[in-house]
Design a protein around this motif. Structure first.
Motif, PDB file in Angstrom:
ATOM      1  N   PHE A   1      22.740  43.123  17.418  1.00 57.96           N
ATOM      2  CA  PHE A   1      23.763  43.490  16.427  1.00 57.96           C
ATOM      3  C   PHE A   1      23.764  45.003  16.210  1.00 57.96           C
ATOM      4  CE2 PHE A   1      25.410  44.056  12.087  1.00 57.96           C
ATOM      5  CZ  PHE A   1      26.636  43.437  12.246  1.00 57.96           C
ATOM      6  N   HIS A   2      22.571  45.583  16.183  1.00 54.80           N
ATOM      7  CA  HIS A   2      22.503  47.039  15.987  1.00 54.80           C
ATOM      8  C   HIS A   2      23.162  47.768  17.167  1.00 54.80           C
ATOM      9  CE1 HIS A   2      20.869  50.363  13.649  1.00 54.80           C
ATOM     10  NE2 HIS A   2      20.688  50.983  14.802  1.00 54.80           N
TER      11      HIS A   2
ATOM     12  N   LEU B   1      26.818  47.532  16.715  1.00 55.87           N
ATOM     13  CA  LEU B   1      27.255  48.380  15.596  1.00 55.87           C
ATOM     14  C   LEU B   1      27.381  49.836  16.053  1.00 55.87           C
ATOM     15  CD1 LEU B   1      27.814  48.764  12.555  1.00 55.87           C
ATOM     16  CD2 LEU B   1      25.368  48.999  12.208  1.00 55.87           C
TER      17      LEU B   1
ATOM     18  N   ARG C   1      34.972  51.238   7.400  1.00 61.53           N
ATOM     19  CA  ARG C   1      34.406  49.880   7.392  1.00 61.53           C
ATOM     20  C   ARG C   1      35.380  48.875   7.991  1.00 61.53           C
ATOM     21  NH1 ARG C   1      31.450  50.479   1.660  1.00 61.53           N
ATOM     22  NH2 ARG C   1      33.551  50.189   0.879  1.00 61.53           N
ATOM     23  N   LYS C   2      36.681  49.045   7.648  1.00 66.31           N
ATOM     24  CA  LYS C   2      37.684  48.130   8.199  1.00 66.31           C
ATOM     25  C   LYS C   2      37.706  48.217   9.720  1.00 66.31           C
ATOM     26  CE  LYS C   2      41.009  47.897   4.397  1.00 66.31           C
ATOM     27  NZ  LYS C   2      42.372  48.248   3.971  1.00 66.31           N
TER      28      LYS C   2
ATOM     29  N   ALA D   1      34.580  46.638  11.226  1.00 66.75           N
ATOM     30  CA  ALA D   1      34.623  45.174  11.168  1.00 66.75           C
ATOM     31  C   ALA D   1      35.521  44.635  12.275  1.00 66.75           C
ATOM     32  CB  ALA D   1      35.136  44.724   9.799  1.00 66.75           C
TER      33      ALA D   1
ATOM     34  N   LEU E   1      33.761  45.058  15.652  1.00 67.55           N
ATOM     35  CA  LEU E   1      32.639  44.117  15.807  1.00 67.55           C
ATOM     36  C   LEU E   1      33.139  42.698  16.040  1.00 67.55           C
ATOM     37  CD1 LEU E   1      30.244  45.560  13.100  1.00 67.55           C
ATOM     38  CD2 LEU E   1      29.700  45.285  15.517  1.00 67.55           C
ATOM     39  N   ARG E   2      34.193  42.325  15.324  1.00 72.25           N
ATOM     40  CA  ARG E   2      34.730  40.978  15.498  1.00 72.25           C
ATOM     41  C   ARG E   2      35.332  40.813  16.891  1.00 72.25           C
ATOM     42  NH1 ARG E   2      38.122  38.137  11.175  1.00 72.25           N
ATOM     43  NH2 ARG E   2      37.150  36.357  12.170  1.00 72.25           N
TER      44      ARG E   2
ATOM     45  N   GLU F   1      32.588  40.202  19.197  1.00 79.18           N
ATOM     46  CA  GLU F   1      32.063  38.839  19.055  1.00 79.18           C
ATOM     47  C   GLU F   1      32.911  37.854  19.840  1.00 79.18           C
ATOM     48  OE1 GLU F   1      31.695  37.516  15.038  1.00 79.18           O
ATOM     49  OE2 GLU F   1      29.575  37.997  14.961  1.00 79.18           O
TER      50      GLU F   1
ATOM     51  N   MET G   1      42.327  43.229   9.263  1.00 87.63           N
ATOM     52  CA  MET G   1      42.179  42.920   7.826  1.00 87.63           C
ATOM     53  C   MET G   1      43.488  43.231   7.102  1.00 87.63           C
ATOM     54  SD  MET G   1      39.380  44.420   5.185  1.00 87.63           S
ATOM     55  CE  MET G   1      37.989  44.067   6.218  1.00 87.63           C
TER      56      MET G   1
ATOM     57  N   GLN H   1      35.846  45.583  -1.161  1.00 89.37           N
ATOM     58  CA  GLN H   1      35.403  46.920  -0.736  1.00 89.37           C
ATOM     59  C   GLN H   1      34.784  47.680  -1.912  1.00 89.37           C
ATOM     60  OE1 GLN H   1      35.715  48.994   2.121  1.00 89.37           O
ATOM     61  NE2 GLN H   1      37.139  47.975   3.499  1.00 89.37           N
TER      62      GLN H   1
ATOM     63  N   ASP I   1      36.682  39.274   8.288  1.00 90.35           N
ATOM     64  CA  ASP I   1      36.423  40.721   8.337  1.00 90.35           C
ATOM     65  C   ASP I   1      35.449  41.139   7.240  1.00 90.35           C
ATOM     66  OD1 ASP I   1      37.878  41.325  10.556  1.00 90.35           O
ATOM     67  OD2 ASP I   1      39.748  41.689   9.463  1.00 90.35           O
TER      68      ASP I   1
ATOM     69  N   MET J   1      31.998  40.221   8.032  1.00 90.11           N
ATOM     70  CA  MET J   1      31.397  41.162   8.987  1.00 90.11           C
ATOM     71  C   MET J   1      30.914  42.422   8.259  1.00 90.11           C
ATOM     72  SD  MET J   1      30.464  41.750  12.001  1.00 90.11           S
ATOM     73  CE  MET J   1      31.265  40.612  13.128  1.00 90.11           C
ATOM     74  N   LEU J   2      31.705  42.869   7.266  1.00 93.80           N
ATOM     75  CA  LEU J   2      31.302  44.066   6.513  1.00 93.80           C
ATOM     76  C   LEU J   2      30.013  43.806   5.735  1.00 93.80           C
ATOM     77  CD1 LEU J   2      34.641  45.501   5.057  1.00 93.80           C
ATOM     78  CD2 LEU J   2      33.273  46.349   6.956  1.00 93.80           C
TER      79      LEU J   2
ATOM     80  N   HIS K   1      22.522  44.441   7.256  1.00 94.28           N
ATOM     81  CA  HIS K   1      21.752  44.882   8.433  1.00 94.28           C
ATOM     82  C   HIS K   1      21.182  46.280   8.209  1.00 94.28           C
ATOM     83  CE1 HIS K   1      20.698  45.501  12.643  1.00 94.28           C
ATOM     84  NE2 HIS K   1      21.337  46.661  12.589  1.00 94.28           N
TER      85      HIS K   1
END
Lengths: 186, 270
Positions: free
Chosen positions: A121-122, A125, A172-173, A176, A179-180, A183, B1, B11, B39, B42-43, B49
């Motif tokens: 995961f890291h 990321l 962050r959006k 995410a 990352l998705r 996946e 999102m 958020q 989403d 995941m955040l 993490h």
């Protein structure tokens, strides 16, 4: 070591005192390795990047302004070294943290499967960070990887706290989403 | 999102969580929303993490041996860097012959370039002269073409600066003997139509059937200063040519410009 003492040592090093440089290395190496580990997820890389940072500091000490915090200056040099490493990694994925033998030797995992998952995961990321803009990356790295308070980061970057929050939200959006996507397409 | 209000609240709650300022019930809400939104889930995973271990805990986990190993490596790298630089600077001493060799090569190149430059300049000069010659010849050819062209517009354009009667002729394809006589009559009698050389060429090239008649007239009409409008009028009248006969203006203009040596004045051609 107190900030005042660090600054005095840095000033002495600027005047050519190599012993002062050694004392600075001894004082700040540990937090620098920890910080680099957050950026890489790999102890070997963390040590190499810390070494690279100290060589840069040695070469560029004349650029340091003793009026400002030496610790902050070194952290900036270190952050740039870490982000440069990530940029190189974004070009060649093979240098992403993978099999961290040294890490396993340092902290043997109680649950090897969970440890493997955490490392993967890291890695993802850090790859996802490559999709961020430079400003988003700077903000995200300082707040999340270095754990610096948002208001302090805003002050250091010379922006309003609300601007920083907005940047962080977008970062962050985007993370995410990346990352998705990873996946869904392993 | 999407711009879901719950995601926006999430958020904000995440910021508070990151700052350690989110109460328990807020954390509960956060988790509830994450359970229904991919989403945001995941955040939350990213946050969790990176939140553990904290940087302070991580610092404590760095082994002392690793910290101790950094300074010798830094010192060695700095020393190696200096030795590499010194080796590089010494390495150039073995190439001491290179500088004079490069200087000599540069000098030869410079001289060679100078000679080549002179040659190129001479060729360019010759090229310019040839281009001028060609342009001059083309100009003359164009003028000849215009004088004999059947296109009235082109001919008129080509006769800029020429006498009025020539330009008037150029506008028409042909002209009758009567019209020509009228035109000549309208000009002042002393207007020179053919200069001396044109007149001589005219006489020399006359067909035999016309030569005898003209020869008689020539005794009366002096041609030393060419033929004027009045003299030419008399000549035409004396010849007794049918006044309705049409003459090509192309031929007349060529005649006037002296550009048609050996022109044909036979009745058929006229």
């Amino acid at each position: 070591m107190e900030e005042r003492e660090l600054t005095a040592l840095a000033a002495a090093f600027q005047r050519g005192d190599e012993d002062a440089f050694e004392r600075l290395v001894e004082a700040l190496t540990r937090p620098l390795i920890a910080m680099a580990y957050r950026y890489t997820g790999d102890w070997e890389w963390a040590r190499d990047l810390t070494q690279e940072t100290w060589v840069r500091v040695h070469d560029r000490i004349r650029r340091y302004d003793p009026v400002r915090s030496f610790r902050a200056w070194v952290y900036t040099v270190h952050r740039n070294a870490c982000l440069s490493h990530l940029r190189r990694a974004w070009v060649r994925y093979e240098t992403m943290p993978g099999d961290d033998a040294l890490g396993r030797a340092i902290e043997p995992a109680a649950d090897p499967l969970a440890d493997l998952e955490r490392r993967e995961f890291h890695r993802r990321l850090l790859i996802a960070m490559g999709t961020l803009s430079e400003s988003q990356r700077q903000v995200f790295a300082r707040v999340y990887l270095e754990g610096v308070d948002q208001k302090e980061v805003a002050q250091a970057l010379g922006i309003k706290h609300t601007t920083l929050r907005a940047t962080l939200h977008f970062a962050r959006k985007r993370l995410a989403a990346a990352l998705r996507e990873m996946e869904e397409t392993p | 999102m999407t711009r879901n209000p719950d995601c926006e609240v999430f958020q904000d709650q995440l910021d508070a969580l990151q700052a350690g300022a989110l109460p328990e019930e807020g954390i509960e809400q956060l988790r509830l929303h994450a359970a229904s939104c991919g989403d945001c889930a995941m955040l939350l995973r990213v946050h969790e993490h990176l939140a553990a271990p904290a940087l302070g805990d991580l610092e404590a986990a760095v082994p002392d041996e690793m910290v101790a190993s950094v300074w010798p490596r830094v010192r060695a790298e700095i020393a190696t860097g200096e030795s590499v630089r010194l080796r590089e600077s010494r390495g150039w001493q073995g190439w001491s012959w290179l500088a004079p060799a490069v200087a000599a090569a540069t000098l030869l190149l410079f001289i060679g370039s100078g000679l080549m430059y002179q040659e190129v300049r001479e060729l360019r000069r010759r090229e310019t002269a040839l281009v001028q010659q060609v342009a001059e010849q083309e100009r003359w050819l164009a003028e000849l073409d215009l004088r004999t062209s059947t296109d009235p517009v082109a001919r008129t354009a080509g006769l800029a600066g020429r006498p009025t009667w020539e330009r008037a002729l150029a506008r028409r394809r042909s002209v009758s003997v009567a019209e020509l006589a009228r035109m000549l009559g309208s000009l002042p009698a002393t207007t020179t139509i053919f200069d001396a050389s044109d007149t001589e060429a005219l006489y020399r090239n006359l067909p035999s059937w016309l030569a005898a008649a003209v020869e008689n007239l020539a005794t009366e009409v002096p041609t030393g200063d060419g033929l004027q409008a009045g003299e030419l009028t008399r000549l035409v009248e004396t010849l007794g040519v049918d006044s309705s006969r049409r003459i090509s203006t192309t031929r007349l203009l060529a005649l006037a410009g002296g550009s048609a040596p050996g022109f044909d004045l036979s009745p058929g051609a006229l």
